[in-house]
Structure formats: C-alpha cells, structure tokens
Scaffold this active site. Sequence first.
Site, PDB file in Angstrom:
ATOM      1  N   HIS A   1      -2.355   8.178   5.867  1.00  0.00           N
ATOM      2  CA  HIS A   1      -2.586   6.668   5.365  1.00  0.00           C
ATOM      3  C   HIS A   1      -4.061   6.322   5.796  1.00  0.00           C
ATOM      4  O   HIS A   1      -4.829   5.852   5.058  1.00  0.00           O
ATOM      5  CB  HIS A   1      -1.670   5.825   5.877  1.00  0.00           C
TER       6      HIS A   1
ATOM      7  N   LYS B   1      -9.536   8.240   2.267  1.00  0.00           N
ATOM      8  CA  LYS B   1      -9.791   6.960   1.931  1.00  0.00           C
ATOM      9  C   LYS B   1     -11.705   6.781   2.391  1.00  0.00           C
ATOM     10  O   LYS B   1     -12.154   5.477   2.202  1.00  0.00           O
ATOM     11  CB  LYS B   1      -9.183   5.782   2.726  1.00  0.00           C
TER      12      LYS B   1
ATOM     13  N   PHE C   1       2.008  -3.510   4.139  1.00  0.00           N
ATOM     14  CA  PHE C   1       2.111  -4.854   4.425  1.00  0.00           C
ATOM     15  C   PHE C   1       3.515  -4.928   4.334  1.00  0.00           C
ATOM     16  O   PHE C   1       4.232  -4.594   3.060  1.00  0.00           O
ATOM     17  CB  PHE C   1       1.340  -5.809   3.834  1.00  0.00           C
TER      18      PHE C   1
ATOM     19  N   GLU D   1      -0.820   5.797  13.713  1.00  0.00           N
ATOM     20  CA  GLU D   1      -0.351   6.610  12.759  1.00  0.00           C
ATOM     21  C   GLU D   1      -0.614   7.969  13.679  1.00  0.00           C
ATOM     22  O   GLU D   1       0.161   8.901  13.733  1.00  0.00           O
ATOM     23  CB  GLU D   1      -1.264   6.773  11.463  1.00  0.00           C
TER      24      GLU D   1
ATOM     25  N   HIS E   1      -9.792   2.180  -0.067  1.00  0.00           N
ATOM     26  CA  HIS E   1      -8.238   2.282  -0.259  1.00  0.00           C
ATOM     27  C   HIS E   1      -7.879   1.420  -1.610  1.00  0.00           C
ATOM     28  O   HIS E   1      -8.170   0.215  -1.756  1.00  0.00           O
ATOM     29  CB  HIS E   1      -8.127   1.136   1.061  1.00  0.00           C
TER      30      HIS E   1
ATOM     31  N   CYS F   1       0.844  -1.232   0.035  1.00  0.00           N
ATOM     32  CA  CYS F   1       0.100  -0.219   0.062  1.00  0.00           C
ATOM     33  C   CYS F   1       0.820   1.166   0.042  1.00  0.00           C
ATOM     34  O   CYS F   1       0.303   2.335  -0.015  1.00  0.00           O
ATOM     35  CB  CYS F   1      -0.897  -0.010   1.280  1.00  0.00           C
TER      36      CYS F   1
END
Length: 412
Positions: A302, A334, A398, A313, A339, A162
Amino acid sequence: MSKRVVVTGIGVVSPLGNKEQLWQNLLAGESGIGLISRFDTSDFPVKIAAEVKDFDPAEYIDRKDARRMDPFCQYAVVAALDSLRDAELEITDENACRVGVIVGSGIGGIQTLETQAKVLEERGPGRVSPFFVPMLIPDMASGQIAIATGAKGPNSCTVTACATGTNAIGDAFRVISRGNADVMLAGGAEAAITPLALAGFMAARALSTRNEDPKRASRPFDLERDGFVMGEGSCILVLEELEHAKARGAKIYGEIIGFGSTGDAYHITSPAPDHEGAQRAMKEALADANILPEQVDYINAHGTSTEYNDKYETIAIKAVFGEEAYQIPVTSTKALTGHLLGAAGAVEAAICLLALKNQVIPGTYNYENPDPECDLDYVPNQSRKANLEVAMSNSFGFGGHNSVLVFKRWGN
C-alpha cells in the site's frame, strides 16, 4: 467446487497514461506528479497532485452522455471500454446476463458536489442540475459501465476508502468463483483533486507539502516521507471464469488465487498498532490461495509515503512472512502514480499482473534515506528483472478496511 478466475483484460486511465504507458513509465521511473493545474492553489499549503492529463472522454463516450457524468464516472467508463477491447470480449444479448460489474469509488462525484453547491448558493435551488444526484453517488460508475457495455449480470459498488479497488476485484472474484457470473468488470475510479478534497486531506495532515520538488514528494518507506500525494484515474479488470476464457481463446494475464478482507475496529484514519488487521488480511489471502508465505515472490505494498502506514505495513509484512520477509521484494508504485485513493488498489492489481507477465518488478522511487523501522527490500529507484510466480497486492483504507489479493503467473 470453486471455479478458477483469470484476468483477460486491463483498462487504465492514470496520471501515467493508459495501460501500456503506465507500465513503460513505471519501468523508466517517470513521475505523474506535478503542480496542480485545475484550480488556483495560492491559498493552499499543498500545491501538488498526480492529475490525469490530456483526457477527452468524447473519444469513447457521446459528448451529451459524458456531460452527465462526474469525471470519476468518465474515467471508469473509458477504462472499462478499454478493458473489454483489450480482452477482445463482446457483450451480446446471449451473454449479457452472465457479465457483471463491481466498480467502486472512495469519494464519488465530489467535483459535481462542489460545483452544484456553488450553484445552490449563488443561483438558488431551482438551478441545481437534475443530474446532480446521479452524478454524485459512487455506485453510478458501475451503473454507467453497465449502460455503456450492456452488462446485465450482478452489479454492485464497493466503497472502502483506499481499499475500494482491491475490495471490488475481490468481491467480483468471489462472484465468479461461486458460479454467479462468467465475466466481471471490476476495479475502482476516483477524481477527487478538488479544492474541498484537497483541503480536507490537508486538514488531516495526510499530504506531502514538498511543493518545490513535486516528482520527489511521494517517498514511500523513506525516512523523510511527509505524506501522500493525491492522484486520480481508474483501472478496470476483466475477470473471467477459466474455462470460459479458454473456450474463446482469450489471452490471460494471470490468475487470481486468493483474497483476504478484514477490519481493524480501531480508528477512523490510523491503522491499528502493528497493523494487526493487515496481518490477518494477508494471512487470509494466503490461506485462500492455499500457498505458503515463502511462495510469494513480490509484494506491491500500500506504501502511501505516510509515517504510520509505511512503518506499520513493514511490521505487518515481517509478522506474516517472518525472516522470509527480507527476501521478498516489496515496492510502492505510489511514488510515481500518486495515491489514486479508491482506484489505487485496482491500478496496483494491474501492476502486479503486468509484473508477473513481464517478469519485471517496478521499483520504489525517491527512496534515498533508509528508515531503520522500514528495513525490507524496497527495490530502490530502479526496476528489477526477477523470476516471479506469485504476487501479492495490499490495500488499506480509512475506517480500518484491509484488503489483499494474491495473483499467480499464467503459462510458461
């Protein structure tokens, strides 16, 4: 001396439409999330996603060529052609070797993989398409863009889950900074709304199951968040060396002034405690930009709407910015786009540039129940006019990949 890099073109294929439609829908709070229409979800606990609608690659690409591309490649090529058109830049025999491409995909041609696996099982190896591998591999977006545009400069593919789109833009920024190209097409593409990918993310318990209310399912930083919503699409930016852009009278959206990239070395899916890697990536980007934390006016987070990402975050932002963190608007778009996985960072980079250009911050929608552990200014449920000079965009993937870009407003 490093060369300065500006953005002169933006091309978007997204659940909220093209560049103009994306921006207007973000400001209006319009969601691109709905029930999945591509396949039967009767057996799936998750039935929602943010699909690209009314997409016809034949408006841009020869039909025969389009049939030999997985949808993620189709999205990438269309976004790239749109970005060049937006930049009013023509690639010719004279400049082709100084124009490069770095476009990544987190997953690549998974639709092709699923289709051809079924062909193999049902009809045998002799019926598998000779285009299977070229349609599957993630680097083919960069390859197909080069073929479609004639760009012969540095050509590569970044795959960092991502964080892919952000990494690709950062890598392209470096290519121009060190003088290896005058122009780079950079970004990400993804088309992974498929039964297998959906099942995989479901098995990892990463997705929202708020099927009864799709448009309110993605809830970044909200106490009742229950996972992210899969999206798809592509965003390609035209990055250009400043003097090259000036010489041709190009319009400029903004300047890229910093890039940071780190690894957690911790876990295959979970962020490191307190998002230590993200902290270092933000600090690296600020140092690269040669600015102080208090000079950042907006952070596009994010913000996936998952329990740990949003919490960690927030912790990371507070660790980097200190008390100043409470003064900086932090939003996650998002909530409306879903996403976009490997394309997310590129779309969010474009949103940062449009925010700087228009002096408006898109809000974080579906923020209704404050989480005590997520206590920053998330610009809830509406856009906000603001004086913006510097914006930061965060992306985390990831595998522990953390990437951060810093943009500066251009002109005026």
